[in-house]
Scaffold this motif. Structure first.
Motif, mmCIF file in Angstrom:
data_model
loop_
_atom_site.group_PDB
_atom_site.id
_atom_site.type_symbol
_atom_site.label_atom_id
_atom_site.label_comp_id
_atom_site.label_asym_id
_atom_site.label_seq_id
_atom_site.Cartn_x
_atom_site.Cartn_y
_atom_site.Cartn_z
ATOM 1 N N GLN A 22 0.828 -1.198 0.000
ATOM 2 C CA GLN A 22 0.000 0.000 0.000
ATOM 3 C C GLN A 22 0.869 1.257 0.000
ATOM 4 N N THR A 23 0.313 2.315 -0.514
ATOM 5 C CA THR A 23 1.058 3.559 -0.669
ATOM 6 C C THR A 23 1.154 4.317 0.650
ATOM 7 N N VAL A 24 2.118 5.222 0.690
ATOM 8 C CA VAL A 24 2.243 6.111 1.846
ATOM 9 C C VAL A 24 0.976 6.952 1.970
ATOM 10 N N ARG A 25 0.400 7.316 0.849
ATOM 11 C CA ARG A 25 -0.849 8.108 0.864
ATOM 12 C C ARG A 25 -1.960 7.331 1.575
ATOM 13 N N ALA A 26 -2.103 6.049 1.244
ATOM 14 C CA ALA A 26 -3.145 5.227 1.882
ATOM 15 C C ALA A 26 -2.867 5.082 3.376
ATOM 16 N N LEU A 27 -1.615 4.868 3.736
ATOM 17 C CA LEU A 27 -1.263 4.769 5.163
ATOM 18 C C LEU A 27 -1.575 6.071 5.888
ATOM 19 N N ALA A 28 -1.252 7.184 5.258
ATOM 20 C CA ALA A 28 -1.501 8.492 5.875
ATOM 21 C C ALA A 28 -2.993 8.690 6.149
ATOM 22 N N ARG A 29 -3.821 8.286 5.194
ATOM 23 C CA ARG A 29 -5.280 8.388 5.404
ATOM 24 C C ARG A 29 -5.710 7.518 6.579
ATOM 25 N N THR A 30 -5.160 6.314 6.651
ATOM 26 C CA THR A 30 -5.556 5.382 7.710
ATOM 27 C C THR A 30 -5.191 5.907 9.092
ATOM 28 N N VAL A 31 -3.990 6.467 9.241
ATOM 29 C CA VAL A 31 -3.532 6.904 10.565
ATOM 30 C C VAL A 31 -3.816 8.376 10.851
ATOM 31 N N GLY A 32 -4.294 9.110 9.830
ATOM 32 C CA GLY A 32 -4.664 10.508 10.055
ATOM 33 C C GLY A 32 -3.479 11.453 10.155
ATOM 34 N N LEU A 33 -2.395 11.133 9.465
ATOM 35 C CA LEU A 33 -1.221 12.017 9.444
ATOM 36 C C LEU A 33 -0.911 12.409 8.008
ATOM 37 N N SER A 34 -0.012 13.369 7.844
ATOM 38 C CA SER A 34 0.410 13.767 6.505
ATOM 39 C C SER A 34 1.321 12.695 5.904
ATOM 40 N N GLU A 35 1.413 12.710 4.579
ATOM 41 C CA GLU A 35 2.297 11.756 3.904
ATOM 42 C C GLU A 35 3.747 11.903 4.357
ATOM 43 N N PRO A 36 4.297 13.133 4.461
ATOM 44 C CA PRO A 36 5.688 13.243 4.929
ATOM 45 C C PRO A 36 5.883 12.683 6.344
ATOM 46 N N SER A 37 4.895 12.873 7.208
ATOM 47 C CA SER A 37 5.003 12.334 8.576
ATOM 48 C C SER A 37 5.034 10.807 8.562
ATOM 49 N N VAL A 38 4.184 10.201 7.741
ATOM 50 C CA VAL A 38 4.157 8.740 7.646
ATOM 51 C C VAL A 38 5.457 8.236 7.021
ATOM 52 N N ARG A 39 5.936 8.918 5.977
ATOM 53 C CA ARG A 39 7.202 8.525 5.339
ATOM 54 C C ARG A 39 8.342 8.578 6.369
ATOM 55 N N ASP A 40 8.370 9.634 7.191
ATOM 56 C CA ASP A 40 9.399 9.752 8.233
ATOM 57 C C ASP A 40 9.296 8.614 9.237
ATOM 58 N N ARG A 41 8.066 8.286 9.629
ATOM 59 C CA ARG A 41 7.884 7.182 10.583
ATOM 60 C C ARG A 41 8.352 5.859 9.985
ATOM 61 N N LEU A 42 8.006 5.616 8.715
ATOM 62 C CA LEU A 42 8.457 4.382 8.054
ATOM 63 C C LEU A 42 9.981 4.319 8.014
ATOM 64 N N GLN A 43 10.614 5.424 7.665
ATOM 65 C CA GLN A 43 12.080 5.452 7.611
ATOM 66 C C GLN A 43 12.680 5.217 8.991
ATOM 67 N N ARG A 44 12.063 5.774 10.032
ATOM 68 C CA ARG A 44 12.544 5.562 11.397
ATOM 69 C C ARG A 44 12.372 4.098 11.810
ATOM 70 N N LEU A 45 11.204 3.518 11.473
ATOM 71 C CA LEU A 45 10.955 2.106 11.789
ATOM 72 C C LEU A 45 11.946 1.208 11.058
ATOM 73 N N GLU A 46 12.281 1.547 9.829
ATOM 74 C CA GLU A 46 13.288 0.785 9.077
ATOM 75 C C GLU A 46 14.674 0.993 9.689
ATOM 76 N N GLY A 47 15.026 2.238 9.954
ATOM 77 C CA GLY A 47 16.345 2.563 10.514
ATOM 78 C C GLY A 47 16.578 1.944 11.880
ATOM 79 N N ASP A 48 15.522 1.842 12.662
ATOM 80 C CA ASP A 48 15.626 1.254 14.008
ATOM 81 C C ASP A 48 15.562 -0.270 13.981
#
Length: 152
Positions: A22-48
């Motif tokens: 699923q796209t970052v856009r779809a995730l952002a809609r699901t969690v109620g955050l902006s696309e850049p915020s979700v992208r940052d969270r994904l990168q942090r989850l990957e980095g950690d």
């Protein structure tokens, strides 16, 4: 370092586990955050190291691996490094679990059939430190799922 997961992280992980494409856009809609915020969270989850990769799930029967088995392996513990190296070379070995009790490892394997299983067992038994194997063939898989994340 162990990372504390908040409710948004857990929702993102549940959504990605259910549909990793699923796209970052779809995730952002699901969690109620902006696309850049979700992208940052994904990168942090990957980095950690929370998200360790993305893969396609394959139907074992359609890739000539319809027979699953569990193998209990006993070996000389002093040869653990050699056993680990040899098992890593076996493409049919999907999981290796070190266990308590008389067995050293339990393996999950997938092969095309019983002839291929016999060949794999012959290769494992040929490892000099292996003392014994015990094999259980799976008749039918009732439930198999990827690791999920609990809520809250």
């Amino acid at each position: 370092m162990k990372r504390e997961l908040d409710a948004v992280d857990r929702t993102i992980l549940r959504e990605m586990t259910a549909d990793g494409r699923q796209t970052v856009r779809a995730l952002a809609r699901t969690v109620g955050l902006s696309e850049p915020s979700v992208r940052d969270r994904l990168q942090r989850l990957e980095g950690d190291g929370v998200i360790t990769g993305y893969r396609a799930e394959l139907d074992p029967a359609n890739v000539d691996a319809g027979t699953a088995a569990f193998i209990a392996l006993r070996f000389d513990p002093a040869a653990k490094a050699d056993v680990n190296e040899r098992l890593a070379e076996e493409p049919c070995v999907l999981e290796v679990h070190e266990v308590a009790g008389e067995d050293c490892y339990w393996l999950k394997v997938r092969v095309s059939g019983t002839d291929a299983l016999a060949d794999a067992l012959d290769r494992m038994r040929a490892i000099p430190s292996v003392r014994s194997t015990a094999t259980t063939i799976v008749l039918r898989t009732i439930l198999e799922r990827p690791l999920g994340v609990a809520e809250g």
